[in-house]
Design a protein around this motif. Sequence first.
Motif, PDB file in Angstrom:
ATOM      1  N   ILE A   6       0.474  -0.944  -0.080  1.00 56.32           N
ATOM      2  CA  ILE A   6      -0.007   0.486  -0.016  1.00 56.32           C
ATOM      3  C   ILE A   6       0.850   1.226   0.057  1.00 56.32           C
ATOM      4  CG2 ILE A   6      -2.015  -0.700   1.072  1.00 56.32           C
ATOM      5  CD1 ILE A   6      -1.278  -0.275   3.646  1.00 56.32           C
ATOM      6  N   LEU A   7      -0.108   2.414   0.042  1.00 54.44           N
ATOM      7  CA  LEU A   7       0.890   3.706  -0.628  1.00 54.44           C
ATOM      8  C   LEU A   7       1.343   4.464   1.037  1.00 54.44           C
ATOM      9  CD1 LEU A   7      -0.954   6.029  -2.501  1.00 54.44           C
ATOM     10  CD2 LEU A   7       1.695   5.056  -3.325  1.00 54.44           C
ATOM     11  N   GLN A   8       2.596   5.026   1.366  1.00 56.50           N
ATOM     12  CA  GLN A   8       3.349   4.039   2.373  1.00 56.50           C
ATOM     13  C   GLN A   8       0.897   5.577   3.870  1.00 56.50           C
ATOM     14  OE1 GLN A   8       6.208   6.614   3.462  1.00 56.50           O
ATOM     15  NE2 GLN A   8       6.633   6.682   5.337  1.00 56.50           N
ATOM     16  N   PRO A   9       1.312   4.931   4.855  1.00 57.50           N
ATOM     17  CA  PRO A   9       0.285   5.271   5.858  1.00 57.50           C
ATOM     18  C   PRO A   9       0.761   6.902   6.520  1.00 57.50           C
ATOM     19  CG  PRO A   9       0.969   3.396   6.487  1.00 57.50           C
ATOM     20  CD  PRO A   9       1.892   3.792   5.216  1.00 57.50           C
ATOM     21  N   ASP A 307       5.313   6.549  -1.780  1.00 59.99           N
ATOM     22  CA  ASP A 307       6.544   6.071  -1.277  1.00 59.99           C
ATOM     23  C   ASP A 307       5.503   4.654  -0.879  1.00 59.99           C
ATOM     24  OD1 ASP A 307       9.434   6.192  -1.376  1.00 59.99           O
ATOM     25  OD2 ASP A 307       9.150   7.054   0.501  1.00 59.99           O
ATOM     26  N   THR A 308       5.359   2.901  -0.881  1.00 57.26           N
ATOM     27  CA  THR A 308       4.788   1.976  -0.494  1.00 57.26           C
ATOM     28  C   THR A 308       5.653   1.888   0.879  1.00 57.26           C
ATOM     29  OG1 THR A 308       5.875   1.027  -2.281  1.00 57.26           O
ATOM     30  CG2 THR A 308       4.289   1.509  -2.499  1.00 57.26           C
ATOM     31  N   ILE A 309       4.278   0.879   1.363  1.00 58.13           N
ATOM     32  CA  ILE A 309       5.091  -0.586   2.627  1.00 58.13           C
ATOM     33  C   ILE A 309       4.284  -1.320   2.131  1.00 58.13           C
ATOM     34  CG2 ILE A 309       5.550   0.924   4.358  1.00 58.13           C
ATOM     35  CD1 ILE A 309       2.749   0.195   5.746  1.00 58.13           C
ATOM     36  N   THR A 310       4.673  -2.978   2.142  1.00 60.03           N
ATOM     37  CA  THR A 310       4.771  -3.794   2.150  1.00 60.03           C
ATOM     38  C   THR A 310       4.448  -4.652   3.755  1.00 60.03           C
ATOM     39  OG1 THR A 310       5.346  -4.553  -0.098  1.00 60.03           O
ATOM     40  CG2 THR A 310       4.995  -6.320   0.664  1.00 60.03           C
ATOM     41  N   LEU A 311       2.734  -5.161   3.890  1.00 61.33           N
ATOM     42  CA  LEU A 311       2.856  -6.106   5.135  1.00 61.33           C
ATOM     43  C   LEU A 311       2.204  -7.703   4.533  1.00 61.33           C
ATOM     44  CD1 LEU A 311       0.311  -3.422   5.561  1.00 61.33           C
ATOM     45  CD2 LEU A 311       1.665  -4.285   7.148  1.00 61.33           C
ATOM     46  N   VAL A 312       3.071  -7.907   5.217  1.00 66.31           N
ATOM     47  CA  VAL A 312       2.852 -10.094   4.662  1.00 66.31           C
ATOM     48  C   VAL A 312       2.109 -10.903   5.856  1.00 66.31           C
ATOM     49  CG1 VAL A 312       4.421 -10.148   3.396  1.00 66.31           C
ATOM     50  CG2 VAL A 312       5.145 -10.851   5.934  1.00 66.31           C
ATOM     51  N   ALA A 335       0.713  -6.150  24.567  1.00 65.48           N
ATOM     52  CA  ALA A 335       1.488  -5.976  24.700  1.00 65.48           C
ATOM     53  C   ALA A 335       2.124  -7.351  25.034  1.00 65.48           C
ATOM     54  CB  ALA A 335       2.020  -6.196  25.937  1.00 65.48           C
ATOM     55  N   GLY A 336       2.574  -8.623  24.726  1.00 64.07           N
ATOM     56  CA  GLY A 336       2.667 -10.022  24.303  1.00 64.07           C
ATOM     57  C   GLY A 336       2.128 -10.673  23.854  1.00 64.07           C
ATOM     58  N   GLN A 337       1.205 -10.284  22.529  1.00 66.88           N
ATOM     59  CA  GLN A 337      -0.407 -11.079  22.390  1.00 66.88           C
ATOM     60  C   GLN A 337       1.011 -11.296  20.785  1.00 66.88           C
ATOM     61  OE1 GLN A 337      -2.583 -12.616  23.966  1.00 66.88           O
ATOM     62  NE2 GLN A 337      -1.840 -11.674  25.652  1.00 66.88           N
ATOM     63  N   THR A 338       0.279 -12.377  20.245  1.00 70.32           N
ATOM     64  CA  THR A 338       0.746 -12.483  18.944  1.00 70.32           C
ATOM     65  C   THR A 338       0.024 -11.463  17.711  1.00 70.32           C
ATOM     66  OG1 THR A 338       1.759 -14.186  19.807  1.00 70.32           O
ATOM     67  CG2 THR A 338       1.613 -14.383  16.602  1.00 70.32           C
ATOM     68  N   ILE A 339       0.189 -11.038  16.797  1.00 68.60           N
ATOM     69  CA  ILE A 339      -0.499 -10.874  15.526  1.00 68.60           C
ATOM     70  C   ILE A 339      -0.462 -11.181  14.449  1.00 68.60           C
ATOM     71  CG2 ILE A 339      -1.277  -8.379  16.825  1.00 68.60           C
ATOM     72  CD1 ILE A 339       1.016  -6.874  15.094  1.00 68.60           C
ATOM     73  N   ASP A 340      -1.098 -10.928  13.646  1.00 64.44           N
ATOM     74  CA  ASP A 340      -0.850 -12.381  12.537  1.00 64.44           C
ATOM     75  C   ASP A 340       0.166 -11.527  10.976  1.00 64.44           C
ATOM     76  OD1 ASP A 340      -2.772 -13.822  13.635  1.00 64.44           O
ATOM     77  OD2 ASP A 340      -3.625 -12.802  12.321  1.00 64.44           O
ATOM     78  N   TRP A 341      -0.076 -10.076  11.421  1.00 61.32           N
ATOM     79  CA  TRP A 341       0.724  -9.473   9.955  1.00 61.32           C
ATOM     80  C   TRP A 341       1.864  -8.486  10.320  1.00 61.32           C
ATOM     81  CZ3 TRP A 341      -0.699  -9.221   5.124  1.00 61.32           C
ATOM     82  CH2 TRP A 341      -2.653  -9.895   5.057  1.00 61.32           C
ATOM     83  N   SER A 342       2.821  -8.723  10.002  1.00 57.01           N
ATOM     84  CA  SER A 342       4.352  -7.391   9.789  1.00 57.01           C
ATOM     85  C   SER A 342       4.469  -6.790   8.444  1.00 57.01           C
ATOM     86  CB  SER A 342       5.675  -9.132  10.252  1.00 57.01           C
ATOM     87  OG  SER A 342       4.829  -9.955  10.766  1.00 57.01           O
ATOM     88  N   VAL A 343       4.968  -5.433   9.335  1.00 56.15           N
ATOM     89  CA  VAL A 343       5.734  -5.018   7.225  1.00 56.15           C
ATOM     90  C   VAL A 343       7.046  -5.842   7.344  1.00 56.15           C
ATOM     91  CG1 VAL A 343       6.522  -2.817   7.170  1.00 56.15           C
ATOM     92  CG2 VAL A 343       4.308  -2.600   8.552  1.00 56.15           C
ATOM     93  N   VAL A 344       7.281  -5.949   5.947  1.00 54.96           N
ATOM     94  CA  VAL A 344       8.362  -6.255   4.922  1.00 54.96           C
ATOM     95  C   VAL A 344       9.056  -5.322   5.216  1.00 54.96           C
ATOM     96  CG1 VAL A 344       8.172  -8.488   5.372  1.00 54.96           C
ATOM     97  CG2 VAL A 344       7.047  -7.169   3.670  1.00 54.96           C
TER      98      VAL A 344
END
Length: 348
Positions: A6-9, A307-312, A335-344
Amino acid sequence: MDSITILQPDDWHAHLRDGESLKRTVPDLARQFNRVICMPNLVPPVKTVSEAQAYRERIMAHVPEGVNFDPRMVLYFTDHTVPDEVAKIKASNEVNAIKLYPAGATTNSDSGVSDIRKVYHVIEQLEEHQVPLLLHGEVTHNHVDIFDREKRFLDEVLTPLLRQFPNLKMVLEHITTADAANFVLEQGRNVAATITPQHLLFNRNDLLVGGVKPHFYCLPILKRQSHQTTLLEVATSGNPKFFLGTDSAPHAQSKKENACGCAGCYSAPYAIELYAQAFDQMGKIEKLEGFASHFGADFYGLARNTDTITLVRKPQTIAERMDYLPNDDIIPLHAGQTIDWSVVSGGS
Ligand code: DOR
Ligand code: ZN
């Protein structure tokens, strides 16, 4: 979809604070966002264009090497704001809006506006110059229940305000109720709203069931699940009236885990991933870009980022704690919880 570029937020509502705090808040925001609307509720508040310019320079001193970051400044509306300040905002390259806190509504709002009718002569100038008025939309009377304060603000303050100033450009910040979402939907294109990650991902059960969870305490307070559902629907609907504003509001751990804990969730370090989580849960990840990267810039009349950023879809665990002040850490939202998405990529 397991990957999205996506375009940079941009973040149209964040608290960076001042001094030592900037070492934490500026890099955390600059990792993902280009523009950030920097809230003016410092002690003392940022009340003039020249104070805002000086604050912006203190922020810029903490931007990591090679990172593009463009803080957008906001003035703090008081009973004493003079109408001429509005033309100065309009002429300024750094200041984009003015923020109205009803006096006593939240953190460092003591110098806020005591009665909005007292500042109608300034609001007239805002309408005239099309300078956005950013609103903390809660009434502050002691006798009004904390869960009803946003709805009462719509009825008692906003409705008369828009009747008087129908072309006022206005952002109802961090909306928390279906009432606010519907109110915004009913207005013209001059009225928009920001929505935080905590109000999309959580509700008051997360705050209160099984023990008080101070790190979910923010203002306006989390509401019941039916309101959360409506916020998720409007945020993911593709309607340009709703856009990203984290209201990331850092308070040191000792100030949150306290008999009189401060209001504010520190979401900055993982903000775009938290929004991705919410949009994905709705099966609407493809709507993230409009909300995060288009609609806010369009509303403020600024160019979209290039610019863009990519999330996976790659799980990551949110840190339990992070360095903040010399002897006081900060606990990030979720805090301490797991989420599904990361910026790569793209984010620095
Ligand atoms: O929870 C909040 N924290 N809401 C606000 O309106 C202000 C903010 C802060 O500055 O800590
Ligand atoms: Zn805020």
